[in-house]
Design a protein around this motif. Structure first.
Motif, short mmCIF file in Angstrom:
data_model
loop_
_atom_site.label_atom_id
_atom_site.label_comp_id
_atom_site.label_asym_id
_atom_site.label_seq_id
_atom_site.Cartn_x
_atom_site.Cartn_y
_atom_site.Cartn_z
N TYR A 158 -15.89 36.43 12.15
CA TYR A 158 -15.33 36.11 13.46
C TYR A 158 -14.61 34.78 13.37
O TYR A 158 -15.25 33.74 13.22
CB TYR A 158 -16.44 36.03 14.52
CG TYR A 158 -17.30 37.27 14.60
CD1 TYR A 158 -16.85 38.39 15.29
CD2 TYR A 158 -18.54 37.31 13.98
CE1 TYR A 158 -17.64 39.53 15.36
CE2 TYR A 158 -19.32 38.44 14.05
CZ TYR A 158 -18.87 39.56 14.74
OH TYR A 158 -19.65 40.67 14.81
N TYR B 104 -3.15 31.17 15.26
CA TYR B 104 -4.54 30.79 14.99
C TYR B 104 -4.64 29.33 14.56
O TYR B 104 -5.53 28.59 15.00
CB TYR B 104 -5.12 31.70 13.91
CG TYR B 104 -6.53 31.32 13.49
CD1 TYR B 104 -7.54 31.18 14.43
CD2 TYR B 104 -6.82 31.08 12.15
CE1 TYR B 104 -8.81 30.83 14.06
CE2 TYR B 104 -8.10 30.72 11.77
CZ TYR B 104 -9.09 30.59 12.73
OH TYR B 104 -10.35 30.23 12.35
N ASP C 96 -12.96 34.42 25.81
CA ASP C 96 -12.48 34.58 24.43
C ASP C 96 -13.65 34.79 23.48
O ASP C 96 -13.60 35.65 22.60
CB ASP C 96 -11.68 33.35 24.02
CG ASP C 96 -11.08 33.49 22.64
OD1 ASP C 96 -10.17 34.32 22.47
OD2 ASP C 96 -11.52 32.79 21.71
N ASN C 97 -14.71 34.01 23.66
CA ASN C 97 -15.92 34.19 22.85
C ASN C 97 -16.51 35.57 23.04
O ASN C 97 -16.96 36.22 22.09
CB ASN C 97 -16.97 33.12 23.22
CG ASN C 97 -16.99 31.98 22.22
OD1 ASN C 97 -16.08 31.82 21.43
ND2 ASN C 97 -18.04 31.18 22.26
N LYS D 44 -8.73 45.24 20.47
CA LYS D 44 -9.97 45.43 19.71
C LYS D 44 -10.74 46.68 20.16
O LYS D 44 -11.85 46.93 19.69
CB LYS D 44 -10.90 44.21 19.89
CG LYS D 44 -10.53 43.01 19.08
CD LYS D 44 -11.67 41.99 19.11
CE LYS D 44 -12.93 42.54 18.44
NZ LYS D 44 -14.03 41.56 18.42
N LYS E 39 -14.36 38.11 21.30
CA LYS E 39 -14.40 37.89 19.85
C LYS E 39 -15.67 38.46 19.23
O LYS E 39 -15.64 39.07 18.15
CB LYS E 39 -14.30 36.40 19.56
CG LYS E 39 -14.25 36.05 18.08
CD LYS E 39 -14.38 34.55 17.87
CE LYS E 39 -13.28 33.79 18.57
NZ LYS E 39 -13.41 32.33 18.38
N GLN F 102 -6.08 41.15 24.90
CA GLN F 102 -6.82 40.85 23.67
C GLN F 102 -7.92 41.87 23.44
O GLN F 102 -8.15 42.33 22.32
CB GLN F 102 -7.41 39.45 23.76
CG GLN F 102 -8.22 39.03 22.53
CD GLN F 102 -8.88 37.67 22.71
OE1 GLN F 102 -8.55 36.93 23.63
NE2 GLN F 102 -9.81 37.35 21.85
#
Length: 446
Positions: free
Chosen positions: A337, A195, A275-276, A241, A279, A237
């Protein structure tokens, strides 16, 4: 007379219009008018009537009241009782800016003003410069505020994973013999480290884009392979989630796979957008992506890339600022986030540099859809690299000269190379490396 004419000519080069005014008689007489196209005044006559006509026909409405008060001859002697000149700036209906100046010409024996000169000049260029200066000042203030917000956000975003790493290391030191704790600590440290690297990468990318560091390139690449790399990473990813990641083949249409352009930044763009989406989509939600050819000729092709999610969405008010750097709709989003708030800003910069377009549709609590259109040159098939198993290449016994100015990086790299049986010679910088290279009697085969 000759001297007077020379003086008038000199003044006339500065002012477009000059007239003399008899205050008591309410009378004016034009001396010079270099701009009859815009200053369509009568040569002489009753000043109050002329002023009313000029004001009504030519002066912008928001300045008419101030203009009337300024040219009022009844109050002018009192207003110039202790003044030699008065000035008014106003805008005309055609957008031009004027500066009108009354200059004392004559007073009576009691010192009361009886005659003045009226001088008018265009100041549009000056006003444009002033407005540009004000704009630059405002932009500088915004930049300062943005910098302050950036420093605040970065201090939070960097400090949080750093505290996590330090805390995890302390925990690992307390249980040195517990292999399960050690494994979990290593995983947590790796996550926080990745990160931190992503934060640095975002900042470097944004700086590079704003400074013009992206060079237009025509690198041959295969679009299908690029999309596959992006989607595989995001599917993993999303799965972590519990978010469904869908590649919509029904909406997709890829007829030209071999293209020429800047694949590095195309991949960065699509990664940022997806990615957004992942996320900001909660567990049980979905992200749908597609790619469709919109136009093609013999040389060029335009593709539309889309990404739709069922995430938290954005309000109409925030959509206006979505592409601004370091923005998230509310501060609670920053803690819930993770991210720098640079994803969409970087995407917009990349799209602009690639001569494309990007659009966002979003509704609070429903989701967001991002569509991007990018032009490419149609390229030739890319020759695929032969599969090489680098693990099978023997390196034991080789010698390596390592130049690294960071002691920790040097130690890690040296350990990794020696682990493969490579003999390592270290240098603190490039100069020392060159000197050591000269001093070592190596048999070098090119």
């Amino acid at each position: 007379m000759k001297l007077s004419n020379e003086i008038i000519s000199s003044i006339a080069r500065t002012y477009q219009y000059i007239s003399r005014i008899d205050i008591q008689a309410d009378y004016f007489e034009e001396i010079n008018n270099r701009d009859t196209e815009h200053l369509k005044f009568t040569k002489s006559g009753k000043l109050s009537e002329s002023n009313e006509k000029v004001c009504r026909l030519y002066v912008a409405e928001e300045y008419q009241e101030a203009f009337f008060k300024f040219v009022d001859l009844k109050t002018l002697p009192e207003r110039m009782k202790n003044e030699e000149t008065l000035v008014l700036e106003y805008r005309m209906k055609d957008g031009d800016w004027h500066r009108l100046r009354f200059v004392e010409k004559k007073r009576d024996e009691n010192g009361v003003l009886t005659h003045v000169l009226c001088l008018i000049r265009s100041i549009s260029d000056t006003k444009k410069w002033e407005h540009e200066l004000m704009y630059q000042v405002e932009e500088a203030r915004k930049a300062a505020a943005l910098k302050a917000r950036f420093l605040s956000n970065m201090s939070h975003d960097i400090r949080t994973p750093m505290n996590g790493i330090i805390g995890t290391l302390n925990l690992a030191n307390r249980y040195p013999d517990d292999l399960e704790v050690q494994r979990k600590c290593r995983e947590q440290i790796m996550t926080s480290s990745k990160y931190l690297v992503s934060i640095v990468n975002d900042i470097l990318d944004m700086n590079k884009l704003e400074s013009g560091g992206v060079v237009e390139q025509e690198i041959p690449f295969n679009l299908a392979e690029l999309l596959n790399r992006v989607n595989l990473g995001k599917q993993k990813q999303a799965a972590e989630k519990n978010v469904e990641y869908i590649v919509d083949w029904e909406q997709s249409d890829i007829r030209h796979m071999d293209l020429a352009g800047n694949p590095i930044y195309v991949e960065r763009l699509l990664t940022n957008i997806s990615d957004n989406a992942v996320k900001f989509t909660g567990p049980g939600g979905s992200v749908r992506v597609w790619c469709a050819e919109k136009y093609a000729d013999e040389e060029r092709v335009v593709y539309e890339f889309g990404c739709a999610d069922t995430g938290i969405g954005m309000s109409e008010t925030f959509l206006e600022h979505a592409f601004e750097p370091f923005t998230q709709e509310n501060e609670t989003s920053r803690s819930r986030y993770e991210g720098t708030g640079l994803g969409l800003a970087i995407a917009k910069k990349i799209v602009d540099r690639l001569d494309g377009d990007i659009a966002i549709e979003s509704k609070k609590g429903v989701g967001t859809t991002v569509t991007m259109t990018l032009p490419f040159k149609i390229g030739e098939p890319v020759e695929k690299e032969k599969n090489v198993n680098y693990e099978e290449i023997p390196v034991e016994g080789l010698r390596a000269l390592l130049a690294e100015d960071n002691e920790l990086n040097m130690e890690i790299t040296k350990f990794m190379l020696e682990d493969y049986g490579i003999h390592v010679e270290c240098a603190a910088d490039g100069e020392e490396a060159v000197q050591k290279f000269k001093n070592l009697s190596w048999d070098i085969t090119m």
